[in-house]
Design a protein around this motif. Structure first.
Motif, PDB file in Angstrom:
ATOM      1  N   ARG A 755      12.561   0.364  12.603  1.00 48.98           N
ATOM      2  CA  ARG A 755      13.122   1.532  13.266  1.00 48.98           C
ATOM      3  C   ARG A 755      12.274   2.768  12.962  1.00 48.98           C
ATOM      4  NH1 ARG A 755      19.149   1.248  10.977  1.00 48.98           N
ATOM      5  NH2 ARG A 755      17.871   1.453   9.097  1.00 48.98           N
ATOM      6  N   PRO A 756      12.268   3.750  13.873  1.00 49.54           N
ATOM      7  CA  PRO A 756      11.461   4.956  13.614  1.00 49.54           C
ATOM      8  C   PRO A 756      11.769   5.619  12.276  1.00 49.54           C
ATOM      9  CG  PRO A 756      12.177   4.915  15.892  1.00 49.54           C
ATOM     10  CD  PRO A 756      12.866   3.762  15.222  1.00 49.54           C
ATOM     11  N   ALA A 757      13.057   5.670  11.914  1.00 51.72           N
ATOM     12  CA  ALA A 757      13.407   6.304  10.635  1.00 51.72           C
ATOM     13  C   ALA A 757      12.829   5.524   9.466  1.00 51.72           C
ATOM     14  CB  ALA A 757      14.922   6.407  10.497  1.00 51.72           C
ATOM     15  N   ASP A 758      12.868   4.184   9.550  1.00 49.55           N
ATOM     16  CA  ASP A 758      12.302   3.365   8.483  1.00 49.55           C
ATOM     17  C   ASP A 758      10.783   3.496   8.437  1.00 49.55           C
ATOM     18  OD1 ASP A 758      14.774   2.405   7.666  1.00 49.55           O
ATOM     19  OD2 ASP A 758      14.739   0.735   9.075  1.00 49.55           O
ATOM     20  N   PHE A 759      10.161   3.646   9.625  1.00 43.27           N
ATOM     21  CA  PHE A 759       8.706   3.820   9.649  1.00 43.27           C
ATOM     22  C   PHE A 759       8.314   5.147   9.009  1.00 43.27           C
ATOM     23  CE2 PHE A 759       4.829   5.339  11.813  1.00 43.27           C
ATOM     24  CZ  PHE A 759       3.955   4.343  11.403  1.00 43.27           C
ATOM     25  N   ALA A 760       9.110   6.189   9.273  1.00 40.36           N
ATOM     26  CA  ALA A 760       8.825   7.482   8.653  1.00 40.36           C
ATOM     27  C   ALA A 760       8.922   7.385   7.135  1.00 40.36           C
ATOM     28  CB  ALA A 760       9.799   8.536   9.187  1.00 40.36           C
ATOM     29  N   GLU A 761       9.906   6.611   6.653  1.00 38.41           N
ATOM     30  CA  GLU A 761      10.020   6.419   5.210  1.00 38.41           C
ATOM     31  C   GLU A 761       8.855   5.587   4.682  1.00 38.41           C
ATOM     32  OE1 GLU A 761      13.027   4.483   1.857  1.00 38.41           O
ATOM     33  OE2 GLU A 761      13.647   4.594   3.952  1.00 38.41           O
ATOM     34  N   GLN A 762       8.425   4.605   5.479  1.00 35.47           N
ATOM     35  CA  GLN A 762       7.313   3.746   5.059  1.00 35.47           C
ATOM     36  C   GLN A 762       6.061   4.567   4.790  1.00 35.47           C
ATOM     37  OE1 GLN A 762       6.570   0.298   7.569  1.00 35.47           O
ATOM     38  NE2 GLN A 762       4.378   0.462   7.233  1.00 35.47           N
ATOM     39  N   LEU A 763       5.833   5.602   5.583  1.00 34.05           N
ATOM     40  CA  LEU A 763       4.642   6.429   5.406  1.00 34.05           C
ATOM     41  C   LEU A 763       4.628   7.141   4.057  1.00 34.05           C
ATOM     42  CD1 LEU A 763       4.311   7.987   8.981  1.00 34.05           C
ATOM     43  CD2 LEU A 763       3.003   6.084   8.000  1.00 34.05           C
ATOM     44  N   THR A 764       5.824   7.328   3.483  1.00 29.18           N
ATOM     45  CA  THR A 764       5.908   8.007   2.181  1.00 29.18           C
ATOM     46  C   THR A 764       5.733   7.045   1.011  1.00 29.18           C
ATOM     47  OG1 THR A 764       8.318   7.740   1.903  1.00 29.18           O
ATOM     48  CG2 THR A 764       7.549   9.612   3.213  1.00 29.18           C
ATOM     49  N   THR A 765       5.643   5.740   1.296  1.00 25.45           N
ATOM     50  CA  THR A 765       5.585   4.761   0.217  1.00 25.45           C
ATOM     51  C   THR A 765       4.178   4.343  -0.160  1.00 25.45           C
ATOM     52  OG1 THR A 765       5.743   2.817   1.686  1.00 25.45           O
ATOM     53  CG2 THR A 765       7.813   3.848   0.969  1.00 25.45           C
ATOM     54  N   PHE A 766       3.167   4.843   0.535  1.00 22.79           N
ATOM     55  CA  PHE A 766       1.801   4.438   0.228  1.00 22.79           C
ATOM     56  C   PHE A 766       1.411   4.927  -1.167  1.00 22.79           C
ATOM     57  CE2 PHE A 766       1.647   3.561   4.675  1.00 22.79           C
ATOM     58  CZ  PHE A 766       0.623   2.627   4.847  1.00 22.79           C
ATOM     59  N   ARG A 767       0.912   4.003  -1.967  1.00 18.98           N
ATOM     60  CA  ARG A 767       0.494   4.309  -3.331  1.00 18.98           C
ATOM     61  C   ARG A 767      -0.862   3.664  -3.599  1.00 18.98           C
ATOM     62  NH1 ARG A 767       4.279   7.116  -2.706  1.00 18.98           N
ATOM     63  NH2 ARG A 767       6.155   7.366  -4.002  1.00 18.98           N
ATOM     64  N   THR A 768      -1.687   4.343  -4.358  1.00 23.38           N
ATOM     65  CA  THR A 768      -2.956   3.756  -4.794  1.00 23.38           C
ATOM     66  C   THR A 768      -2.993   3.736  -6.314  1.00 23.38           C
ATOM     67  OG1 THR A 768      -4.087   5.888  -4.762  1.00 23.38           O
ATOM     68  CG2 THR A 768      -4.193   4.549  -2.744  1.00 23.38           C
ATOM     69  N   SER A 769      -3.790   2.834  -6.845  1.00 24.33           N
ATOM     70  CA  SER A 769      -3.971   2.734  -8.283  1.00 24.33           C
ATOM     71  C   SER A 769      -5.426   2.390  -8.552  1.00 24.33           C
ATOM     72  CB  SER A 769      -3.061   1.640  -8.866  1.00 24.33           C
ATOM     73  OG  SER A 769      -3.354   1.430 -10.220  1.00 24.33           O
ATOM     74  N   GLY A 770      -6.053   3.156  -9.403  1.00 26.99           N
ATOM     75  CA  GLY A 770      -7.442   2.889  -9.717  1.00 26.99           C
ATOM     76  C   GLY A 770      -8.281   4.141  -9.670  1.00 26.99           C
ATOM     77  N   PRO A 771      -9.579   4.001  -9.839  1.00 24.08           N
ATOM     78  CA  PRO A 771     -10.444   5.166 -10.013  1.00 24.08           C
ATOM     79  C   PRO A 771     -10.748   5.946  -8.738  1.00 24.08           C
ATOM     80  CG  PRO A 771     -11.727   3.144 -10.078  1.00 24.08           C
ATOM     81  CD  PRO A 771     -10.295   2.725 -10.026  1.00 24.08           C
ATOM     82  N   ALA A 772     -10.479   5.381  -7.560  1.00 21.06           N
ATOM     83  CA  ALA A 772     -10.870   6.064  -6.320  1.00 21.06           C
ATOM     84  C   ALA A 772      -9.733   6.012  -5.305  1.00 21.06           C
ATOM     85  CB  ALA A 772     -12.140   5.426  -5.742  1.00 21.06           C
ATOM     86  N   GLY A 773      -8.576   6.510  -5.711  1.00 22.45           N
ATOM     87  CA  GLY A 773      -7.396   6.393  -4.876  1.00 22.45           C
ATOM     88  C   GLY A 773      -7.513   7.087  -3.533  1.00 22.45           C
ATOM     89  N   LEU A 774      -7.934   8.342  -3.527  1.00 22.16           N
ATOM     90  CA  LEU A 774      -8.030   9.087  -2.273  1.00 22.16           C
ATOM     91  C   LEU A 774      -9.080   8.488  -1.352  1.00 22.16           C
ATOM     92  CD1 LEU A 774      -7.676  12.787  -3.510  1.00 22.16           C
ATOM     93  CD2 LEU A 774      -5.965  11.376  -2.341  1.00 22.16           C
ATOM     94  N   THR A 775     -10.179   8.060  -1.930  1.00 24.69           N
ATOM     95  CA  THR A 775     -11.232   7.442  -1.118  1.00 24.69           C
ATOM     96  C   THR A 775     -10.735   6.149  -0.481  1.00 24.69           C
ATOM     97  OG1 THR A 775     -12.930   8.391  -2.552  1.00 24.69           O
ATOM     98  CG2 THR A 775     -13.575   6.519  -1.170  1.00 24.69           C
ATOM     99  N   ALA A 776     -10.010   5.336  -1.274  1.00 20.75           N
ATOM    100  CA  ALA A 776      -9.492   4.067  -0.761  1.00 20.75           C
ATOM    101  C   ALA A 776      -8.473   4.317   0.347  1.00 20.75           C
ATOM    102  CB  ALA A 776      -8.863   3.276  -1.895  1.00 20.75           C
ATOM    103  N   LEU A 777      -7.609   5.316   0.156  1.00 21.52           N
ATOM    104  CA  LEU A 777      -6.603   5.609   1.170  1.00 21.52           C
ATOM    105  C   LEU A 777      -7.265   6.091   2.460  1.00 21.52           C
ATOM    106  CD1 LEU A 777      -3.545   5.671   1.589  1.00 21.52           C
ATOM    107  CD2 LEU A 777      -3.549   8.053   0.820  1.00 21.52           C
ATOM    108  N   ALA A 778      -8.294   6.915   2.335  1.00 26.66           N
ATOM    109  CA  ALA A 778      -9.003   7.405   3.517  1.00 26.66           C
ATOM    110  C   ALA A 778      -9.707   6.259   4.238  1.00 26.66           C
ATOM    111  CB  ALA A 778     -10.004   8.482   3.111  1.00 26.66           C
ATOM    112  N   ARG A 779     -10.325   5.360   3.481  1.00 25.97           N
ATOM    113  CA  ARG A 779     -11.014   4.236   4.109  1.00 25.97           C
ATOM    114  C   ARG A 779     -10.016   3.326   4.824  1.00 25.97           C
ATOM    115  NH1 ARG A 779     -14.416  -0.850   1.591  1.00 25.97           N
ATOM    116  NH2 ARG A 779     -15.233  -1.536   3.609  1.00 25.97           N
ATOM    117  N   PHE A 780      -8.846   3.099   4.198  1.00 23.17           N
ATOM    118  CA  PHE A 780      -7.815   2.290   4.844  1.00 23.17           C
ATOM    119  C   PHE A 780      -7.349   2.949   6.144  1.00 23.17           C
ATOM    120  CE2 PHE A 780      -3.335   1.391   5.630  1.00 23.17           C
ATOM    121  CZ  PHE A 780      -3.320   0.006   5.636  1.00 23.17           C
TER     122      PHE A 780
END
Length: 796
Positions: A755-780
Motif C-alpha cells: 500500500r502507498p502508506a506502507d511504501f512511504a514507511e518502507q522508504l524510512t527503513t533503509f539502513r547502511t552499515s560499514g565504512p561507506a554508508g552514504l556512498t553505498a546508498l547513493a550507488r543503490f
C-alpha cells in the motif's frame, strides 16, 4: 590438584549449552526438540517452589561465592560506575527478574555513532526479523498483562496511582505482558492461590504451583510457583525432549577440538560442603571435560564475556570488539516517599501485587515524536514493589516518628505506674507504638531503564573481570528519567528520593549488556547477527553479551527471541556433525549467501505486503479473487550484506528475514531462510523480475516455500507503481530450491500488494552499515533508478 585439563573429553554430545538463562534455556529446548543430544551446564542450583530463602539466616547464605562456601542465587558485582545484581541458578535471571516481557521498540534498532565519546551502536537485526520469535517466546512463557480489570486483582493501589499520574502528565501508560500465571489455565477466570494446570511437558520440579497471590516476592524467588520462570517453561520442555540439565556445574574454560567442535572444562561443586571446607573444595575440585559439535555460550553478560576473555589464547581471531559496548540498559532506581492526597496519606502499597504491574513509555527522538525532543533517548518507567516484610524495614528507617511514638508510650506508662487506676488494657497504646505504617504504605520504588550509551568495556585484570563504564556519556538519559520521576512524585504528593549511591553518579543495574556484541563483520562484532562467533564455526553466543547496545525496554524477551532465531538458523543450515544426529531439520537450499568482506558495507530495508490467497488455486490472479480466499501477508527485512557484491551480481541476490502470516498456515510463521532478487534477468532485454523465495513451516511443522515474483515489463511510466507493488505468489509443499519448483506440489496461489502508506514507511527503513554508508546508498539508488529507466524509458 586440577586434573583433566587438555586431556581430552570423557564424553561427547551434539550440543553443550553453558548457562540456563533466557538464551540458554531457549537453545536447550529448541535443539533438544529437534533431536540433538544436549547437555546444559548450569553453575547454580535448582530452586523449586518453597525453597527460596526468606529468613535472615537463609538470606545470609543466598549469595554466590564458592570460595566462601556460598552457592545461592544472588551474584553481586561492583565496578567503576555501576553495581550489578545477576542470578545463579537453574533458570538464570528468570528466578529473580520482575516478569516483564517487552519487545524492543521498532525504531530503536538503530545504527549510529554518538559523539564525542563514541558509543557505536549497530543493530544488525530488525524488529520485523524478531517479531515471529517474540511471538514464539511469549506463547511459551504465558505472557499476559496484569488483570487489573478482574475483581480478584483490581485492588492494586500502586497501579492506579501510576495510571493517574501518567494521565495528569500526558504520558503513555500501559500494562505490559508479564510471565505470571494469574489464572489456573488459559481462558480461566483469574484468582489468587488457584492450582495451576501443568502443560504436557510437565514440571521438572514435580512441585505443585499456585496462581499469583500479590505478595511482591517476584524478585526474591516465587515460592508459590506463580512465576512462569524458565525452569517451568523452556527447561521443563527441554528435559521432556531429552536434554540433560546439570546443576552445580561451573564452566572454567573452552577451546576448539582437533577435527572440529569444542571442548569444555568444568567443575562440579559440592554444595553440601561447609564454609570451612569451601576454599579447599574450590581449589582442589577436579576439572572435567566434555566435548561437543556445537557450543552455545549463555552464561550471561559477565559469565560469557569472562569465558571468552579467559579463553582468548585458545580462540585466536576473536577481534577487537571483544569486551566492548558494555552498558546497563539505562537502569535507574529511585523512590517515592510519603505520598499524600489533600494532606491525607495516599496508599501506594508497594508490597501488594507483582513487583511490576504497569509501565510508562518515554518516546525517543528516532520515533519522530515531537514530544521526545532533540537528542532524547527513549526509556521506560515502571512501578516497583517489594515483599510485605520489607515494610518493617521501611518503617524502621523513619527514626524521627518512631522515637516520638516510643517517648509518648514510655511517658504514659510512667504516669500509669503512679496512678490510682492504671490502664490494664494496652492494646491501643501498643497499636500506636507500632504506628499506622504511613511511610511504608505511601512509598513506592520506581524502576527506570532506556537507551543509555554502550561505551563501556569489559576486560581482565589480574585474572578477574573488570568493567569500565560511567554515567557521564548518558547523563541526558538519566536526567530525563529523574525529572520525569520527580514530576510523578509531585502529582502524587510524594517526596522524591534518589538511590543513595546516586550522589557518586553510580547506578545499580540488573540488566548488564554487551561485551561480545553481534555485528555484520569481525571488525564490528564478536558474533554475526545469528550469534555465531566469527572465525569459529559452531560456537554461538545466546545471552545479553551479544547485544550491541541497550534494548531500552526490559531485555529478557529480546535475548530469548534472538536465541530462538539463532536456533532456527542453526537447525536450518544443517552444516556440521551436529546436523547428522537428529531428525527434522531441513538442509540448506537456495543460493548460498557468502559472508561479507571485513570492509564491506551492507544495506537493509523492510517491506510489508498484504493480500489474499486461495488454497488449491494454481493461478495467482484466480487465488486472489476466489470465494474461498484467505488473508496472506508478510513483513520482511531485505539485507544485502555487501552492497558492491550485490550490485555486481547479475541476479542481485540478498537475504530476506521476517514472517509470513495466514490463518490457514497457523498464524504468523517465521521465515526460516529467505532470498530476494532485485531486477533479476527474465529472458527478454526489456523485462526484469523481483523474486522472493521464503522457507517456512506451517502450524504443524510441515515445510513450505512461498515463491513470489513482480513482473517489471516494458510499458509507459504509469506502469511503474502497479508493476513494482504487485507480487504474484504460490505456496509450495516442502522447501523448494530454484529450478525445482515445477516438481513441487502447489498448495495455493494469490496476489500481494504494498500500500502507498506502507511504501512511504518502507522508504524510512533503509539502513547502511560499514565504512561507506552514504556512498553505498547513493550507488543503490542510481542502480534502482537506472533499471527502471532501462525498462520503462522511451528506449526500453
Amino acid at each position: 590438584m586440577q586434573t583433566g585439563v587438555g586431556s581430552g573429553a570423557s564424553e561427547h554430545v551434539d550440543v553443550v549449552v553453558v548457562g540456563s538463562g533466557f538464551g540458554g534455556s531457549v537453545a536447550a529446548y529448541r535443539l533438544a526438540e529437534a533431536g540433538r543430544s544436549v547437555v546444559v551446564l548450569e553453575r547454580g542450583q535448582a530452586f523449586p517452589p518453597g525453597s527460596f530463602p526468606r529468613s535472615p539466616a537463609e538470606m545470609g547464605r543466598a549469595f554466590w561465592d564458592p570460595r566462601e562456601g556460598l552457592y545461592g542465587m544472588y551474584d553481586v558485582w561492583s565496578f567503576d560506575g555501576c553495581d550489578s545484581v545477576v542470578s545463579s541458578g537453574l533458570g538464570g535471571g528468570s528466578l529473580i527478574y520482575a516478569n516483564v516481557l517487552l519487545r524492543k521498540d521498532e525504531r530503536w534498532f538503530v545504527h549510529e555513532h554518538r559523539a564525542p565519546d563514541g558509543g557505536y551502536e549497530p543493530w544488525p537485526v530488525s524488529r520485523a526479523e524478531l517479531d515471529p520469535h517474540y511471538d514464539a517466546v511469549e506463547r511459551m512463557m504465558g505472557a499476559s498483562p496484569y488483570p487489573l480489570d478482574r475483581p480478584a486483582y483490581a485492588d492494586t493501589p500502586k497501579t492506579h496511582a501510576m495510571q493517574d499520574a501518567a494521565a495528569e502528565l500526558g504520558l503513555d501508560w500501559f500494562l505490559p505482558p508479564l510471565a505470571i500465571s494469574f489464572a489456573p489455565y488459559h481462558g480461566a477466570e483469574p484468582g489468587p492461590r488457584l492450582p495451576i494446570a501443568e502443560p504436557e511437558y510437565g514440571n521438572l520440579h514435580g512441585v505443585p504451583r499456585r496462581t499469583c497471590r500479590l505478595c511482591g516476592e517476584c524478585d526474591i524467588g516465587c515460592n508459590d510457583g506463580a512465576k512462569n520462570s524458565l525452569d517451568f517453561t523452556y527447561l521443563s520442555a527441554a528435559r521432556h525432549h531429552g536434554a540433560d540439565l546439570r546443576t552445580s556445574h561451573e564452566v572454567m574454560r573452552i577451546r576448539p577440538r582437533a577435527g572440529g567442535g569444542y571442548e569444555v572444562d568444568y567443575v562440579h561443586h559440592d554444595t553440601t560442603a561447609k564454609a570451612a571446607e569451601a576454599a579447599a573444595e574450590a581449589a582442589g575440585t577436579p576439572v572435567r571435560t566434555i566435548g561437543c559439535d556445537r557450543l552455545v555460550l549463555a552464561a550471561g553478560t559477565y559469565g560469557t564475556s569472562y569465558l571468552l576473555l579467559r579463553s582468548r589464547r585458545e580462540l585466536p581471531g576473536l577481534g577487537p570488539a571483544l569486551g566492548t559496548r558494555f552498558c546497563g540498559n539505562g537502569d535507574l532506581l529511585t523512590f517515592l516517599l510519603r505520598a499524600k492526597d489533600r494532606n491525607r496519606v495516599q496508599p501506594l502499597n508497594a508490597a501488594r501485587g507483582p513487583v511490576i504491574t504497569s509501565a510508562i513509555r518515554l518516546p525517543d527522538e528516532v520515533d519522530g515524536d515531537p514530544l521526545a525532543g532533540s537528542g532524547h533517548r527513549g526509556g521506560y518507567i515502571q512501578d516497583g514493589g517489594y515483599p510485605g516484610f520489607v515494610d518493617w524495614l521501611v518503617e524502621g528507617a523513619d527514626l524521627g516518628d518512631q522515637i516520638g511514638r516510643a517517648a509518648r508510650f514510655l511517658w504514659e506508662r510512667f504516669v500509669d505506674f503512679f496512678s490510682d487506676a492504671p490502664d490494664t488494657n494496652l492494646s491501643a497504646e501498643l497499636s500506636e507504638l507500632i504506628g499506622g505504617g504511613a511511610l511504608s504504605v505511601s512509598s513506592l520504588p520506581l524502576l527506570g531503564m532506556g537507551r543509555d550509551t554502550p561505551d563501556g568495556t569489559l576486560r581482565l585484570r589480574k585474572g578477574r573481570l573488570e568493567a569500565v563504564w560511567t554515567t557521564e556519556t548518558s547523563e541526558a538519559h538519566f536526567e530525563r528519567l529523574r525529572k520525569t520521576m520527580q514530576r510523578i512524585a509531585d502529582v502524587l504528593g510524594a517526596d522524591y528520593s534518589d538511590n543513595p549511591i546516586w550522589f557518586r553518579k553510580r547506578v545499580v543495574t540488573v540488566h548488564p549488556l554487551g561485551g561480545a556484541p553481534m555485528g555484520r563483520h569481525p571488525a564490528e562484532g564478536v558474533c554475526d547477527p545469528y550469534g555465531e562467533v566469527f572465525g569459529h564455526p559452531g560456537l554461538y553466543i545466546a545471552d545479553g553479551s551479544a547485544l550491541p547496545g541497550p534494548v531500552g525496554a526490559n531485555p529478557a524477551l529480546t535475548i530469548a527471541a534472538l536465541a530462538d532465531r539463532m536456533c532456527m538458523r542453526l537447525l536450518d543450515t544443517g552444516a556440521g556433525p551436529a546436523a547428522t544426529g537428529g531428525a527434522g531439520a531441513p538442509a540448506a537450499a537456495g543460493p548460498q549467501l557468502e559472508r561479507p568482506r571485513p570492509d564491506a558495507t551492507s544495506l537493509a530495508f523492510t517491506e510489508e505486503m498484504k493480500g489474499f490467497w486461495t488454497p488449491g488455486a494454481g493461478d495467482p490472479r484466480t487465488g486472489a479473487r476466489g470465494d474461498a480466499r484467505e488473508p496472506l501477508s508478510f513483513r520482511l527485512t531485505i539485507t544485502a550484506d555487501d552492497v558492491d557484491r550485490f550490485l555486481d551480481d547479475p541476479e542481485h541476490t540478498a537475504g530476506a528475514e521476517g514472517w509470513v502470516e495466514a490463518p490457514g498456515l497457523g498464524g504468523r510463521r517465521p521465515v526460516l531462510r529467505g532470498w530476494f532478487n532485485l531486477f533479476a534477468p527474465a529472458g527478454d532485454q526489456d523485462r526484469r523480475e523481483m523474486r522472493y523465495r521464503l522457507h517456512l513451516t506451517d502450524g504443524e511443522g510441515r515445510p513450505l516455500t512461498l515463491v513470489g515474483w513482480k513482473n517489471v515489463l516494458h510499458g509507459p511510466p504509469t506502469r511503474i507503481w502497479p508493476d513494482t507493488s504487485t507480487l504474484y505468489t504460490r505456496l509450495l509443499e516442502g522447501h523448494s530450491e530454484p529450478g525445482g519448483d515445477a516438481a513441487a506440489r502447489v498448495l495455493g496461489s494469490g496476489v500481494l500488494h504494498i500500500r502507498p502508506a506502507d511504501f512511504a514507511e518502507q522508504l524510512t527503513t533503509f539502513r547502511t552499515s560499514g565504512p561507506a554508508g552514504l556512498t553505498a546508498l547513493a550507488r543503490f539508488g542510481r542502480f534502482f533508478a537506472g533499471e527502471l529507466w532501462e525498462v520503462y524509458g522511451p528506449g526500453g
